[in-house]
Scaffold this motif. Structure first.
Motif, PDB file in Angstrom:
ATOM      1  N   UNK A   1      22.478  23.047 -44.774  1.00  0.00           N
ATOM      2  CA  UNK A   1      23.794  22.922 -44.146  1.00  0.00           C
ATOM      3  C   UNK A   1      24.678  21.889 -44.835  1.00  0.00           C
ATOM      4  N   UNK A   2      24.137  21.146 -45.789  1.00  0.00           N
ATOM      5  CA  UNK A   2      24.901  20.050 -46.390  1.00  0.00           C
ATOM      6  C   UNK A   2      26.215  20.519 -47.010  1.00  0.00           C
ATOM      7  N   UNK A   3      26.188  21.559 -47.810  1.00  0.00           N
ATOM      8  CA  UNK A   3      27.424  22.030 -48.445  1.00  0.00           C
ATOM      9  C   UNK A   3      28.431  22.542 -47.424  1.00  0.00           C
ATOM     10  N   UNK A   4      28.027  23.428 -46.469  1.00  0.00           N
ATOM     11  CA  UNK A   4      29.019  23.874 -45.491  1.00  0.00           C
ATOM     12  C   UNK A   4      29.555  22.740 -44.614  1.00  0.00           C
ATOM     13  N   UNK A   5      28.725  21.753 -44.292  1.00  0.00           N
ATOM     14  CA  UNK A   5      29.200  20.618 -43.500  1.00  0.00           C
ATOM     15  C   UNK A   5      30.214  19.809 -44.317  1.00  0.00           C
TER      16      UNK A   5
END
Length: 181
Positions: A19-23
């Motif tokens: 989820x790091x990139x979408x967050x």
């Protein structure tokens, strides 16, 4: 497109490393919106905040709609000692931090819906209270007037005035956000 309706049902789940990139992208989108509305933004901290996703010691949750990350918050079991009294900190509570929603869904009250999920989650897990803090006067008014939070106190920290707010944890039987564990 502002006002785009997220595909229901909305779901909350613990954040994962993936989820790091979408967050980070969501935080950057919110930061651009904040700048455009004269508010302090989180752009410089987007990668650092997003790196908390999937970090075992940081309890970040993500709100998804149509399998897309459209919100996040971090729920700590301990409230900061510099903002809350020892007696308050002894009470079973959650401290809601770093809450962000995607501005593309403006008008859908994602921030309210996410906060209401936290109130429900807290009640379901035996907490009595949910707390949060902000340094943005406009957010204080929004949390108080639109979401029903009560201002508890203000504290100076790092040259900023931090406002601590709280609400009693409460079950929200009509809440339409499911949980994925």
């Amino acid at each position: 497109m502002p006002g785009t309706q997220p595909t229901l049902p909305l779901k909350m789940r613990p954040a994962e490393a993936g989820d790091q990139q979408p967050v980070a992208e969501m935080i950057r989108a919110r930061s651009a919106w904040m700048r455009g509305h004269g508010l302090p933004d989180w752009d410089a901290a987007a990668d650092e905040l997003a790196a908390q996703a999937g970090e075992p010691s940081i309890p970040m949750w993500v709100l998804t709609g149509a399998s897309e990350v459209i919100g996040c918050t971090t729920l700590y079991e301990q409230s900061p000692a510099w903002l809350w009294t020892e007696q308050e900190r002894a009470e079973p509570a959650l401290f809601m931090a770093t809450t962000v929603t995607h501005p593309r869904f403006a008008g859908q009250r994602l921030g309210c819906r996410l906060a209401w999920w936290v109130l429900d989650h807290a009640a379901c897990t035996g907490r009595m209270t949910v707390r949060r803090g902000t340094v943005v006067p406009r957010l204080v008014r929004y949390y108080r007037d639109a979401q029903g939070w009560q201002v508890v106190r203000e504290r100076e920290r790092g040259g900023l005035t931090v406002v601590g707010l709280a609400r009693r944890a409460v079950l929200m039987p009509d809440l339409r956000i499911s949980v994925i564990q």
